[in-house]
Design a protein around this motif. Structure first.
Motif, PDB file in Angstrom:
ATOM      1  N   THR A 125      -5.321 -12.509 -12.478  1.00 49.36           N
ATOM      2  CA  THR A 125      -6.230 -11.466 -11.984  1.00 49.36           C
ATOM      3  C   THR A 125      -7.535 -11.476 -12.772  1.00 49.36           C
ATOM      4  OG1 THR A 125      -4.345 -10.101 -11.312  1.00 49.36           O
ATOM      5  CG2 THR A 125      -6.463  -8.992 -11.547  1.00 49.36           C
TER       6      THR A 125
ATOM      7  N   LEU B 247      -1.604  -3.142  -6.377  1.00 50.42           N
ATOM      8  CA  LEU B 247      -3.069  -3.070  -6.384  1.00 50.42           C
ATOM      9  C   LEU B 247      -3.698  -4.441  -6.149  1.00 50.42           C
ATOM     10  CD1 LEU B 247      -3.476  -0.541  -9.325  1.00 50.42           C
ATOM     11  CD2 LEU B 247      -4.055  -0.122  -6.921  1.00 50.42           C
ATOM     12  N   VAL B 248      -3.110  -5.478  -6.720  1.00 51.92           N
ATOM     13  CA  VAL B 248      -3.614  -6.834  -6.463  1.00 51.92           C
ATOM     14  C   VAL B 248      -3.433  -7.194  -4.995  1.00 51.92           C
ATOM     15  CG1 VAL B 248      -3.213  -9.292  -6.914  1.00 51.92           C
ATOM     16  CG2 VAL B 248      -3.309  -7.679  -8.818  1.00 51.92           C
TER      17      VAL B 248
ATOM     18  N   THR C 181      -3.285  -5.339  -2.453  1.00 57.21           N
ATOM     19  CA  THR C 181      -4.093  -4.536  -1.529  1.00 57.21           C
ATOM     20  C   THR C 181      -5.588  -4.642  -1.825  1.00 57.21           C
ATOM     21  OG1 THR C 181      -3.692  -2.577  -2.922  1.00 57.21           O
ATOM     22  CG2 THR C 181      -2.251  -2.895  -1.021  1.00 57.21           C
ATOM     23  N   GLY C 182      -5.962  -5.678  -2.573  1.00 53.61           N
ATOM     24  CA  GLY C 182      -7.378  -5.966  -2.767  1.00 53.61           C
ATOM     25  C   GLY C 182      -8.085  -5.115  -3.799  1.00 53.61           C
ATOM     26  N   ARG C 183      -7.343  -4.591  -4.779  1.00 53.23           N
ATOM     27  CA  ARG C 183      -7.957  -3.782  -5.836  1.00 53.23           C
ATOM     28  C   ARG C 183      -7.607  -4.346  -7.212  1.00 53.23           C
ATOM     29  NH1 ARG C 183      -5.771   1.756  -3.178  1.00 53.23           N
ATOM     30  NH2 ARG C 183      -4.305   0.259  -2.274  1.00 53.23           N
ATOM     31  N   PRO C 184      -7.973  -5.608  -7.451  1.00 57.74           N
ATOM     32  CA  PRO C 184      -7.536  -6.265  -8.693  1.00 57.74           C
ATOM     33  C   PRO C 184      -8.058  -5.610  -9.964  1.00 57.74           C
ATOM     34  CG  PRO C 184      -9.188  -7.589  -7.556  1.00 57.74           C
ATOM     35  CD  PRO C 184      -8.786  -6.498  -6.612  1.00 57.74           C
ATOM     36  N   SER C 185      -9.268  -5.056  -9.925  1.00 53.68           N
ATOM     37  CA  SER C 185      -9.808  -4.454 -11.148  1.00 53.68           C
ATOM     38  C   SER C 185      -8.977  -3.250 -11.591  1.00 53.68           C
ATOM     39  CB  SER C 185     -11.268  -4.039 -10.941  1.00 53.68           C
ATOM     40  OG  SER C 185     -11.374  -3.065  -9.915  1.00 53.68           O
ATOM     41  N   LEU C 186      -8.398  -2.524 -10.621  1.00 54.83           N
ATOM     42  CA  LEU C 186      -7.561  -1.376 -10.961  1.00 54.83           C
ATOM     43  C   LEU C 186      -6.183  -1.804 -11.457  1.00 54.83           C
ATOM     44  CD1 LEU C 186      -8.349   1.036  -7.967  1.00 54.83           C
ATOM     45  CD2 LEU C 186      -9.311   1.084 -10.280  1.00 54.83           C
ATOM     46  N   ALA C 187      -5.816  -3.056 -11.188  1.00 57.89           N
ATOM     47  CA  ALA C 187      -4.486  -3.541 -11.576  1.00 57.89           C
ATOM     48  C   ALA C 187      -4.409  -3.917 -13.050  1.00 57.89           C
ATOM     49  CB  ALA C 187      -4.112  -4.755 -10.722  1.00 57.89           C
TER      50      ALA C 187
ATOM     51  N   ASP D 253       0.831  -1.206   0.000  1.00 62.06           N
ATOM     52  CA  ASP D 253       0.000   0.000   0.000  1.00 62.06           C
ATOM     53  C   ASP D 253       0.865   1.255   0.000  1.00 62.06           C
ATOM     54  OD1 ASP D 253      -2.576   1.129  -0.067  1.00 62.06           O
ATOM     55  OD2 ASP D 253      -2.488   1.571   2.069  1.00 62.06           O
TER      56      ASP D 253
END
Length: 235
Positions: A105, A72-73, A75-81, A45
């Motif tokens: 992902t 991002l993956v 920290t739990g934000r895979p769609s943004l990755a 993060d």
């Protein structure tokens, strides 16, 4: 403007340009070194802010895009990755690493067709990359293409004959193809092989998977018998 003055100004501008370029390169490398250290320490993060600063200056930087995708993956934000990982796959250096993470992902998000394409990109370069074969097989099962999943799982088992994941993926493909006798035989073979190897953890998992298979076929007595044998042996 006299020629000597003009020449002096040109020289000054060249020196300033070189200095700026050197400073920018130093700043980029120092930020990347900071990010690498943060990732090595598991502080994903905290790495996002310096990565965004770096990418504001160099939007196509391969390592920065790859590491932003990783952060991002993690920290739990895979769609943004997905977008930075796609950018990173355009470089030779990060095509494999970014492609593997991108494929997994997309699979996690059940974007099966895109996951297949991402895995294809890796396997075009490294046809025996087992992680990519796993991902593509799972994505093919999700996309309703068990025949293609069977090809990938067979490829894994050619490379690693006793591979647990390769075997379970092959069984899943056989079930979807309604080749139930072959699927059952592989389940039993996997369970017995793990028991013979003394691998209790994998054997217990294989035992549980076999009982689930029997349940899916409404073979309640065999499912119950298998569960009881699992409990007796492994609990």
């Amino acid at each position: 403007m006299p020629r000597p003055v003009r020449a002096s100004l040109v020289a000054v501008f060249v020196i300033l340009l070189v200095a700026c370029t050197t400073a920018c390169q130093y700043d980029r490398e120092s930020r990347l070194a900071e990010v690498r250290a943060l990732h090595a320490a598991g502080q994903f993060d905290e790495s996002i802010a310096p990565l965004r600063v770096l990418l504001t200056a160099e939007a196509e930087h391969p390592e920065a895009n790859y590491r932003l995708g990783v952060a991002l993956v993690q920290t739990g934000r895979p769609s943004l990755a997905i977008w930075p990982l796609q950018k990173a796959t355009r470089s030779e250096e990060f095509k494999i690493l970014a492609g593997l993470l991108l494929a997994s992902t997309l699979l996690q998000g059940e974007s099966f067709e895109e996951a297949i394409r991402a895995a294809d990109g890796v396997l075009t370069i490294e046809p025996d990359r087992v992680a990519a074969l796993y991902t593509r097989a799972r994505a093919n099962i999700g996309a309703g293409r068990p025949s293609d999943a069977l090809v990938d799982s067979d490829h894994v088992l050619q490379l690693r004959p006793d591979d647990f994941m390769g075997t379970t993926l092959r069984v899943a493909a056989l079930v979807d193809l309604k080749r139930f006798d072959e699927a059952e035989a592989m389940h039993v073979q996997l369970k017995e092989a793990r028991e013979s190897a003394g691998d209790d953890d994998s054997a217990a998992r294989a035992c549980a998977i076999l009982s689930q298979f029997y349940l899916s076929q409404d073979r309640i007595d065999e499912a119950t018998e298998t569960v009881l044998s699992c409990i007796e042996r492994y609990l």
